[in-house]
Design a protein around this motif. Structure first.
Motif, PDB file in Angstrom:
ATOM      1  N   ASP A  32       2.514   1.082  22.086  1.00  0.00           N
ATOM      2  CA  ASP A  32       1.431   1.144  21.084  1.00  0.00           C
ATOM      3  C   ASP A  32       2.183   1.154  19.408  1.00  0.00           C
ATOM      4  OD1 ASP A  32      -0.266   0.733  22.953  1.00  0.00           O
ATOM      5  OD2 ASP A  32      -1.163   2.983  22.826  1.00  0.00           O
ATOM      6  N   ALA A  33       2.958   2.057  19.387  1.00  0.00           N
ATOM      7  CA  ALA A  33       3.667   2.249  17.888  1.00  0.00           C
ATOM      8  C   ALA A  33       4.447   1.160  17.466  1.00  0.00           C
ATOM      9  CB  ALA A  33       4.450   3.661  18.050  1.00  0.00           C
ATOM     10  N   VAL A  34       5.175   0.397  18.513  1.00  0.00           N
ATOM     11  CA  VAL A  34       5.743  -0.698  18.172  1.00  0.00           C
ATOM     12  C   VAL A  34       4.682  -2.010  17.918  1.00  0.00           C
ATOM     13  CG1 VAL A  34       7.440  -2.430  19.128  1.00  0.00           C
ATOM     14  CG2 VAL A  34       7.991   0.106  19.414  1.00  0.00           C
ATOM     15  N   SER A  35       3.885  -1.941  18.766  1.00  0.00           N
ATOM     16  CA  SER A  35       2.677  -3.029  18.380  1.00  0.00           C
ATOM     17  C   SER A  35       2.246  -2.941  17.218  1.00  0.00           C
ATOM     18  CB  SER A  35       1.811  -3.075  19.667  1.00  0.00           C
ATOM     19  OG  SER A  35       2.325  -3.429  20.582  1.00  0.00           O
ATOM     20  N   PHE A  36       2.030  -1.717  16.767  1.00  0.00           N
ATOM     21  CA  PHE A  36       1.365  -1.466  15.341  1.00  0.00           C
ATOM     22  C   PHE A  36       2.376  -1.942  14.179  1.00  0.00           C
ATOM     23  CE2 PHE A  36       0.635   1.584  11.810  1.00  0.00           C
ATOM     24  CZ  PHE A  36      -0.339   0.847  11.391  1.00  0.00           C
ATOM     25  N   ALA A  37       3.555  -1.377  14.576  1.00  0.00           N
ATOM     26  CA  ALA A  37       4.606  -1.738  13.551  1.00  0.00           C
ATOM     27  C   ALA A  37       4.824  -3.136  13.467  1.00  0.00           C
ATOM     28  CB  ALA A  37       6.034  -1.226  13.908  1.00  0.00           C
TER      29      ALA A  37
ATOM     30  N   SER B 281       2.844  -5.714  13.688  1.00  0.00           N
ATOM     31  CA  SER B 281       1.548  -6.272  13.374  1.00  0.00           C
ATOM     32  C   SER B 281       1.509  -5.992  11.958  1.00  0.00           C
ATOM     33  CB  SER B 281       0.275  -5.493  13.942  1.00  0.00           C
ATOM     34  OG  SER B 281      -0.075  -4.225  13.546  1.00  0.00           O
ATOM     35  N   LEU B 282       2.166  -4.958  11.503  1.00  0.00           N
ATOM     36  CA  LEU B 282       2.229  -4.689   9.923  1.00  0.00           C
ATOM     37  C   LEU B 282       3.096  -6.026   9.277  1.00  0.00           C
ATOM     38  CD1 LEU B 282       2.731  -1.173   9.742  1.00  0.00           C
ATOM     39  CD2 LEU B 282       0.669  -2.226   9.003  1.00  0.00           C
ATOM     40  N   PHE B 283       4.192  -6.436  10.126  1.00  0.00           N
ATOM     41  CA  PHE B 283       4.936  -7.414   9.337  1.00  0.00           C
ATOM     42  C   PHE B 283       4.833  -8.878  10.024  1.00  0.00           C
ATOM     43  CE2 PHE B 283       7.361  -3.320   9.513  1.00  0.00           C
ATOM     44  CZ  PHE B 283       7.627  -3.217   8.222  1.00  0.00           C
ATOM     45  N   GLU B 284       3.794  -9.208  10.765  1.00  0.00           N
ATOM     46  CA  GLU B 284       3.206 -10.426  11.100  1.00  0.00           C
ATOM     47  C   GLU B 284       2.297 -11.010  10.137  1.00  0.00           C
ATOM     48  OE1 GLU B 284       2.041 -10.204  15.014  1.00  0.00           O
ATOM     49  OE2 GLU B 284       4.026 -10.207  16.111  1.00  0.00           O
ATOM     50  N   ARG B 285       2.530 -12.286   9.868  1.00  0.00           N
ATOM     51  CA  ARG B 285       1.326 -12.807   9.279  1.00  0.00           C
ATOM     52  C   ARG B 285       0.136 -13.380   9.896  1.00  0.00           C
ATOM     53  NH1 ARG B 285       4.400 -16.346   4.510  1.00  0.00           N
ATOM     54  NH2 ARG B 285       5.536 -14.593   3.655  1.00  0.00           N
TER      55      ARG B 285
END
Length: 55
Positions: A44-49, A51-55
């Motif tokens: 979950d933490a990796v997915s959130f990270a 999502s912060l850098f995707e457009r």
């Protein structure tokens, strides 16, 4: 050479944190339920990270 109180307190805190993390690591390696729990938390933490850098 004398070690001051501040250095002793910081060393104590760091050693306590290291021992706690080592104990948790051993616990996670030994218990399949803990592996599943922490695996999902890390995922979950990796997915959130990501999502912060995707457009």
């Amino acid at each position: 050479m004398r070690v001051g109180f501040r250095a002793s307190a910081v060393a104590f805190a760091l050693m306590t944190a290291a021992v706690t993390l080592a104990a948790m690591g051993i616990f996670v390696l030994m218990d399949p339920r803990a592996q599943a729990f922490w695996g999902s938390r890390v995922e979950d933490a990796v997915s959130f990270a990501r999502s912060l850098f995707e457009r």
